[in-house]
Design an enzyme around this catalytic site. Structure first.
Site, PDB file in Angstrom:
ATOM      1  N   TYR A  27       0.815  -1.349  -0.214  1.00  0.00           N
ATOM      2  CA  TYR A  27      -0.045   0.536  -0.135  1.00  0.00           C
ATOM      3  C   TYR A  27       0.896   1.215   0.560  1.00  0.00           C
ATOM      4  O   TYR A  27       1.780   1.169   0.460  1.00  0.00           O
ATOM      5  CB  TYR A  27      -1.156   0.533   1.462  1.00  0.00           C
ATOM      6  CG  TYR A  27      -0.826   0.215   2.191  1.00  0.00           C
ATOM      7  CD1 TYR A  27       1.075   0.923   2.959  1.00  0.00           C
ATOM      8  CD2 TYR A  27      -1.019  -0.682   3.763  1.00  0.00           C
ATOM      9  CE1 TYR A  27       1.169   0.857   4.456  1.00  0.00           C
ATOM     10  CE2 TYR A  27      -0.736  -0.504   5.344  1.00  0.00           C
ATOM     11  CZ  TYR A  27       0.104  -0.075   5.367  1.00  0.00           C
ATOM     12  OH  TYR A  27       0.708   0.505   6.514  1.00  0.00           O
ATOM     13  N   GLU A  91       2.108  -0.545  -6.427  1.00  0.00           N
ATOM     14  CA  GLU A  91       1.411  -0.013  -5.370  1.00  0.00           C
ATOM     15  C   GLU A  91       0.108  -0.236  -5.047  1.00  0.00           C
ATOM     16  O   GLU A  91      -0.405   0.094  -6.157  1.00  0.00           O
ATOM     17  CB  GLU A  91       1.923   1.837  -5.301  1.00  0.00           C
ATOM     18  CG  GLU A  91       3.283   0.860  -4.939  1.00  0.00           C
ATOM     19  CD  GLU A  91       4.070   1.303  -2.846  1.00  0.00           C
ATOM     20  OE1 GLU A  91       3.157   1.000  -2.490  1.00  0.00           O
ATOM     21  OE2 GLU A  91       4.602   1.368  -3.023  1.00  0.00           O
ATOM     22  N   HIS A 133       4.236  -6.338   1.007  1.00  0.00           N
ATOM     23  CA  HIS A 133       6.009  -6.013   1.678  1.00  0.00           C
ATOM     24  C   HIS A 133       6.130  -6.510   3.335  1.00  0.00           C
ATOM     25  O   HIS A 133       7.501  -6.833   3.556  1.00  0.00           O
ATOM     26  CB  HIS A 133       5.600  -4.463   1.347  1.00  0.00           C
ATOM     27  CG  HIS A 133       7.007  -3.616   1.236  1.00  0.00           C
ATOM     28  ND1 HIS A 133       7.315  -2.857   1.414  1.00  0.00           N
ATOM     29  CD2 HIS A 133       8.446  -3.876   1.249  1.00  0.00           C
ATOM     30  CE1 HIS A 133       8.646  -1.872   1.455  1.00  0.00           C
ATOM     31  NE2 HIS A 133       9.420  -3.209   1.029  1.00  0.00           N
ATOM     32  N   ASP A 143       2.246  -3.415   4.951  1.00  0.00           N
ATOM     33  CA  ASP A 143       1.663  -3.369   3.988  1.00  0.00           C
ATOM     34  C   ASP A 143       1.680  -4.600   3.082  1.00  0.00           C
ATOM     35  O   ASP A 143       2.701  -5.247   3.419  1.00  0.00           O
ATOM     36  CB  ASP A 143       1.508  -1.862   3.410  1.00  0.00           C
ATOM     37  CG  ASP A 143       3.329  -1.768   2.972  1.00  0.00           C
ATOM     38  OD1 ASP A 143       4.231  -2.179   3.944  1.00  0.00           O
ATOM     39  OD2 ASP A 143       3.835  -1.759   1.593  1.00  0.00           O
TER      40      ASP A 143
END
Length: 233
Positions: A27, A91, A133, A143
């Protein structure tokens, strides 16, 4: 390759022939998507990703997949240390834990699903190697977090998600960390590694505590994915 709006980032280098075997989901962790896009495309930031998925579902391509984007940082997954060289990074716009973490909208997750499917099929990436991640950098990152819908990707065979636990194998804490390392995690910081595992596979309680449910979920994943069970005798 999936259609996406091209907004080139200067932040990349060469893969030097390394094949793509990992897909990393993040994120953005910033108050706005516009701010995240600016950071990912500004030379001074020295960060980037291959794709950015906005909250309205728009998909932006920032770095060509054949190039090495700078999204993973210091990381490790299943023996691979230069995850940037081995991976594609996505992302996903969300303010994250610092700025008001919230569920990912359905329209956004629909785009993530389409993008992940496209990337996984083209590169032959295994579900076990579609990670967050926090999975590859458990001491540094949270995230995409416990609200990310891993179950949606798992239902389409694209990633691993929460599973129904088997019986508690009653491993010792050391044995549990050994099993977690066999599955793929860096367990240098055991609490951080357990927390990252829970965030992905047991999101109802993310506390870093090795309990019976955490052990049972890990056992199920090891068996389902052909990983050797720990010998904790």
């Amino acid at each position: 390759m999936i259609e996406a709006t091209e907004i080139p980032s200067p932040n990349f280098d060469e893969r030097n022939g390394t094949p793509v075997t990992i897909l990393v989901l993040h994120y953005t962790g910033m108050p706005t998507g516009e701010g995240a896009l600016k950071t990912l495309t500004t030379p001074e930031s020295k960060v980037s990703s291959h794709y950015l998925v906005m909250e309205d579902g728009a998909i932006l391509r920032l770095v060509p997949e054949e190039k090495r984007a700078w999204h993973a940082g210091r990381s490790w997954w299943r023996g691979r240390r230069d995850v940037n060289a081995d991976s594609v990074g996505i992302e996903i716009v969300n303010p994250g834990h610092e700025w008001g973490y919230r569920p990912f909208p359905d329209v956004q997750m629909a785009s993530v699903l389409r993008l992940v499917k496209d990337i996984v099929e083209r590169h032959g990436i295994k579900p076990i190697d579609v990670v967050g991640h926090s999975d590859i950098a458990p001491t540094r990152k949270e995230d995409p977090g416990e609200l990310f819908d891993w179950a949606l990707l798992a239902r389409h065979g694209l990633a691993l998600g929460p599973v129904k636990a088997l019986a508690d194998p009653h491993w010792t804490d050391a044995g549990t960390l050994m099993a977690l390392e066999r599955f793929g995690y860096d367990v240098t910081d055991g609490v951080a590694a357990i927390r990252a595992f829970q965030r992905h596979f047991r999101p109802s309680r993310v506390d870093g505590v090795i309990d019976g449910e955490t052990r049972a979920v890990l056992l199920r994943l090891l068996i389902d994915n052909g990983q050797p069970e720990v010998d904790d005798a």
